[in-house]
Design an enzyme around this catalytic site. Sequence first.
Site, mmCIF file in Angstrom:
data_model
loop_
_atom_site.group_PDB
_atom_site.id
_atom_site.type_symbol
_atom_site.label_atom_id
_atom_site.label_comp_id
_atom_site.label_asym_id
_atom_site.label_seq_id
_atom_site.Cartn_x
_atom_site.Cartn_y
_atom_site.Cartn_z
ATOM 1 N N LYS A 1 0.816 -1.212 0.000
ATOM 2 C CA LYS A 1 0.000 0.000 0.000
ATOM 3 C C LYS A 1 0.851 1.264 0.000
ATOM 4 O O LYS A 1 2.044 1.219 0.272
ATOM 5 C CB LYS A 1 -0.971 -0.029 1.189
ATOM 6 C CG LYS A 1 -2.109 -1.019 0.898
ATOM 7 C CD LYS A 1 -3.305 -0.847 1.786
ATOM 8 C CE LYS A 1 -4.410 -1.779 1.289
ATOM 9 N NZ LYS A 1 -5.524 -1.877 2.208
ATOM 10 N N ARG B 1 -4.071 -9.957 4.652
ATOM 11 C CA ARG B 1 -4.293 -9.965 3.205
ATOM 12 C C ARG B 1 -3.015 -9.485 2.526
ATOM 13 O O ARG B 1 -2.530 -8.382 2.824
ATOM 14 C CB ARG B 1 -5.478 -9.047 2.879
ATOM 15 C CG ARG B 1 -5.929 -9.077 1.438
ATOM 16 C CD ARG B 1 -7.181 -8.214 1.265
ATOM 17 N NE ARG B 1 -7.623 -8.180 -0.119
ATOM 18 C CZ ARG B 1 -7.123 -7.373 -1.044
ATOM 19 N NH1 ARG B 1 -6.179 -6.532 -0.731
ATOM 20 N NH2 ARG B 1 -7.594 -7.422 -2.277
HETATM 21 C C1 8Y7 Z 1 -8.128 -4.288 1.492
HETATM 22 C C2 8Y7 Z 1 -9.148 -5.086 0.962
HETATM 23 C C3 8Y7 Z 1 -8.217 -3.957 -0.636
HETATM 24 C C4 8Y7 Z 1 -7.900 -4.332 2.897
HETATM 25 C C5 8Y7 Z 1 -9.678 -5.948 3.036
HETATM 26 C C6 8Y7 Z 1 -5.244 -3.160 -2.030
HETATM 27 C C7 8Y7 Z 1 -10.146 -5.448 -1.296
HETATM 28 C C8 8Y7 Z 1 -6.471 -2.372 -2.138
HETATM 29 N N1 8Y7 Z 1 -7.540 -3.593 0.463
HETATM 30 N N2 8Y7 Z 1 -9.926 -5.916 1.720
HETATM 31 N N3 8Y7 Z 1 -9.200 -4.856 -0.368
HETATM 32 N N4 8Y7 Z 1 -8.696 -5.189 3.619
HETATM 33 N N5 8Y7 Z 1 -10.415 -6.751 3.838
HETATM 34 O O1 8Y7 Z 1 -4.192 -2.512 -1.831
HETATM 35 O O2 8Y7 Z 1 -7.064 -3.644 3.460
HETATM 36 O O3 8Y7 Z 1 -5.218 -4.376 -2.174
HETATM 37 S S1 8Y7 Z 1 -7.944 -3.352 -2.267
#
Ligand code: 8Y7
Length: 280
Positions: A226, A260
């Site tokens: 990020k 994640r």
């Molecule tokens: C997150 C996410 C994204 C997160 C959860 C990226 C879909 C942006 N970020 N889902 N999604 N938590 N639960 O950098 O921080 O992957 S998208």
Amino acid sequence: MAGIRRVLRCGGRTLDLSAAVVMGVLNVTPDSFSDGGRFTDPSQAVEHALRMAEEGAAIVDVGGESTRPGAAPVSVAEELDRVVPVIERLAGRTPAVISVDTSKPEVMRSAAAAGAGMINDVRALALPGALAAAAATSCAVCLMHMQGEPATMQRGPAYVDVVSEVKAFLLGRAQACRAAGIPDERITIDPGFGFGKTLAHNLELLRRLPELAESGIPVAVGLSRKSAVASLTGRLAGDRLPGSLALAAIAVLHGACIVRAHDVAATLDAIRVAEAVRGA
Ligand code: 8Y7
């Protein structure tokens, strides 16, 4: 960390969260910002998902709607077209739980029918019909906090106390889930790093993550690659792994049990180190 629940019911599968697990990122969007893990061809997407599962991902998160700042909205038909073929082909081919990253009730229903065991919603099931759609499946849900909408969320995000506001929102959504018939064993919460948050907000949420974990609801985090990593390290998008691993380790030390991430094997190593320091 007494009182932390250790299992998560994900459709027909039960995930053991007594040790933190990795949720591997599978983007099936043409415009996701972080290059690795972006697949528009379903068979390539499936191969990548299976590779992540082999590396140890307990969950694979399949997403067809980009939520990057400024991303264009995607129609229901387009999103279904992106994620359902991948979930269908993955189902039965991997022990990993298949998660669908969506906010749309129609996509939740179709993904669950295709074999998904988890719904990861950056809008915390707040769109009309989403709560009922999720409740009608037997999927686990990941309720994420976001201030604003992806198109505008990074334009001056503001809080009085970011941690108490995020926590109150997530506990409220967890309560809405219970009221809709989703039992505790299917609920996880996520502070939504980078979603309507400045670097200072992200750092405070990470520093005070134990305040979320003490709710007893399993905490998920997404920090991999990020912009916070770029801000802290000065690295370009392709060079954010070391910073991402440091954040993953800190999150686990502070009580996160789902991480994640794009880089599954490396993230698992970081988690194991953090778990050992945290103690049983
Ligand atoms: C997150 C996410 C994204 C997160 C959860 C990226 C879909 C942006 N970020 N889902 N999604 N938590 N639960 O950098 O921080 O992957 S998208």
